[in-house]
Design a protein around this motif. Structure first.
Motif, PDB file in Angstrom:
ATOM      1  N   UNK A  42       0.871  -1.175   0.000  1.00 12.19           N
ATOM      2  CA  UNK A  42       0.000   0.000   0.000  1.00 12.19           C
ATOM      3  C   UNK A  42       0.907   1.224   0.000  1.00 12.19           C
ATOM      4  N   UNK A  43       0.808   2.030  -1.059  1.00 14.74           N
ATOM      5  CA  UNK A  43       1.718   3.162  -1.215  1.00 14.74           C
ATOM      6  C   UNK A  43       0.981   4.355  -1.796  1.00 14.74           C
ATOM      7  N   UNK A  44       1.269   5.530  -1.234  1.00  7.18           N
ATOM      8  CA  UNK A  44       0.837   6.802  -1.804  1.00  7.18           C
ATOM      9  C   UNK A  44       2.085   7.684  -1.871  1.00  7.18           C
ATOM     10  N   UNK A  45       2.302   8.318  -3.022  1.00 12.91           N
ATOM     11  CA  UNK A  45       3.462   9.187  -3.188  1.00 12.91           C
ATOM     12  C   UNK A  45       3.451  10.279  -2.116  1.00 12.91           C
ATOM     13  N   UNK A  46       4.611  10.588  -1.533  1.00 11.86           N
ATOM     14  CA  UNK A  46       4.668  11.547  -0.421  1.00 11.86           C
ATOM     15  C   UNK A  46       3.961  12.874  -0.699  1.00 11.86           C
ATOM     16  N   UNK A  47       4.090  13.402  -1.908  1.00  9.15           N
ATOM     17  CA  UNK A  47       3.471  14.692  -2.209  1.00  9.15           C
ATOM     18  C   UNK A  47       1.946  14.623  -2.330  1.00  9.15           C
ATOM     19  N   UNK A  48       1.386  13.404  -2.302  1.00 13.99           N
ATOM     20  CA  UNK A  48      -0.063  13.224  -2.395  1.00 13.99           C
ATOM     21  C   UNK A  48      -0.670  12.682  -1.098  1.00 13.99           C
TER      22      UNK A  48
END
Length: 166
Positions: free
Chosen positions: A78-84
């Motif tokens: 489970x990953x979300x880009x840091x800027x998002x």
């Protein structure tokens, strides 16, 4: 202009982006493109797409679980880009993954994480630690399905015009 997120199933065109993102996130390269392709083929991989850019993804595997006595879903990645992050994208991905698993007949939904931020998000979605009582390191979490469903009914009654994005 407001950026619009769309949660969708990953496609073949997402393979290299997901592979590169995992390598940058974890800091190590291993041949994983074929594994990503199999996850796509098995409909196990969802992505958050913001105007054509993959901003996050979640991988859930359905398997027979002799402890739960039926199908179980395990969130492996489970990953979300840091800027998002902190913009609702992780919540959208997690909601869709949970609902997909329940629609497929999951008797349980589990995951593990070493990230305090991810753990807080999971706990907000009624996951609770089910093995051990560790406060540091990796923890194993299981969704309280009834509490999740109850919170979704409550949320839906407060937001009558909300439409699911699929």
């Amino acid at each position: 202009m407001r950026q619009v997120n769309r949660i969708r199933r990953a496609t073949e065109k997402d393979v290299s982006t997901i592979d590169r993102t995992i390598m940058e996130w974890l800091g190590w390269r291993t041949p994983r493109e074929e594994s990503i392709k199999r996850a796509i083929e098995n409909k196990e991989l969802l992505v958050a797409d913001q105007n054509g850019k993959v901003t996050g993804f979640i991988h859930c595997v359905m398997h027979e679980d002799i402890i739960d006595g039926g199908l179980n879903s395990f969130i492996t990645c489970f990953y979300v880009a840091p800027e998002f992050r902190n913009k609702g994208i992780g919540s959208e991905l997690l909601d869709r993954a949970i609902n997909d698993a329940l629609e497929k007949g999951a008797a349980g939904i589990e995951t593990s994480t070493a990230s305090p931020d991810a753990r807080r998000l999971y706990e907000a979605y009624h996951f609770k630690q089910f093995m051990g009582n560790w406060t540091m390191g990796e923890v194993f979490l299981e969704l309280d399905i009834e509490k999740y469903r109850s919170s979704q009914r409550s949320k839906a009654s407060r937001e009558p015009n909300r439409q699911a994005m699929h």
